[in-house]
Design an enzyme around this catalytic site. Structure first.
Site, PDB file in Angstrom:
ATOM      1  CG  HIS A  45      -0.375  -0.037   2.540  1.00 44.10           C
ATOM      2  ND1 HIS A  45       0.377   0.973   3.084  1.00 44.10           N
ATOM      3  CD2 HIS A  45      -0.449  -1.003   3.490  1.00 44.10           C
ATOM      4  CE1 HIS A  45       0.738   0.655   4.298  1.00 44.10           C
ATOM      5  NE2 HIS A  45       0.273  -0.547   4.574  1.00 44.10           N
ATOM      6  CB  CYS A  60       1.329  -3.648   5.026  1.00 46.29           C
ATOM      7  SG  CYS A  60      -0.308  -4.186   5.567  1.00 46.29           S
TER       8      CYS A  60
END
Length: 165
Positions: A121, A140
């Site tokens: 992301h 992430c």
């Protein structure tokens, strides 16, 4: 007069589409390779590198394979990009299919949850410009907002990803 309004409307729609589409997009990738030690993400097509991104940011505990929910590690191994989230709290996001069956079995054997919702992301939407410092995600892989826009265009759902230590 109606034709003039229609023409203006079509022009406005075309301009809006051009502004929301990344202007520099690599060709579509058929494989994504992440090297955690080098902090690189490489897009490949037919075995050849077509674009490499550097300076990746990982979970707050970047060394080692993610095993449990809350360990703040980024997974290692082979997965797929299985969906995308245009309404992400982190600009755009591409979900990685962690946990796989082996990840779930390992965590279950220890009476724990493997966690989930691991994404590639951009930066937090609340961040006005730039990048967060250091490793800050919960596992992430973070890139710049312009980089996630390129990845969004170049990586289809179902694309395999390998994350190396």
């Amino acid at each position: 007069m109606k034709l003039a309004h229609l023409g203006v409307g079509l022009l406005a729609a075309a301009l809006l589409a051009a502004c929301s589409t990344p202007q520099t997009s690599p060709e579509n990738a058929d494989f994504v390779l992440v090297d955690k030690s080098d902090r690189t993400l490489t897009l490949l097509r037919d075995g050849k590198a077509i674009r490499t991104y550097t300076g990746l940011q990982f979970g707050a505990a970047p060394n080692g394979h993610k095993q449990f929910e809350g360990d703040e590690r980024t997974p290692e191994g082979r997965y797929t990009i299985d969906t995308r989230n245009p309404l992400s709290a982190y600009h755009l996001s591409l979900r990685i299919s962690y946990p796989n069956a082996a990840d779930r079995a390992f965590a279950a054997s220890r009476g724990r949850s493997p966690g989930g919702d691991i994404f590639i992301h951009g930066q937090p939407n609340a961040l006005p410009v730039g990048r967060m410092p250091g490793d800050w995600t919960d596992g992430c892989i973070a890139v710049s907002n312009s980089e996630i826009e390129e990845l969004w265009s170049a990586v289809a759902d179902g694309t395999p990803i390998e994350i190396r230590p």
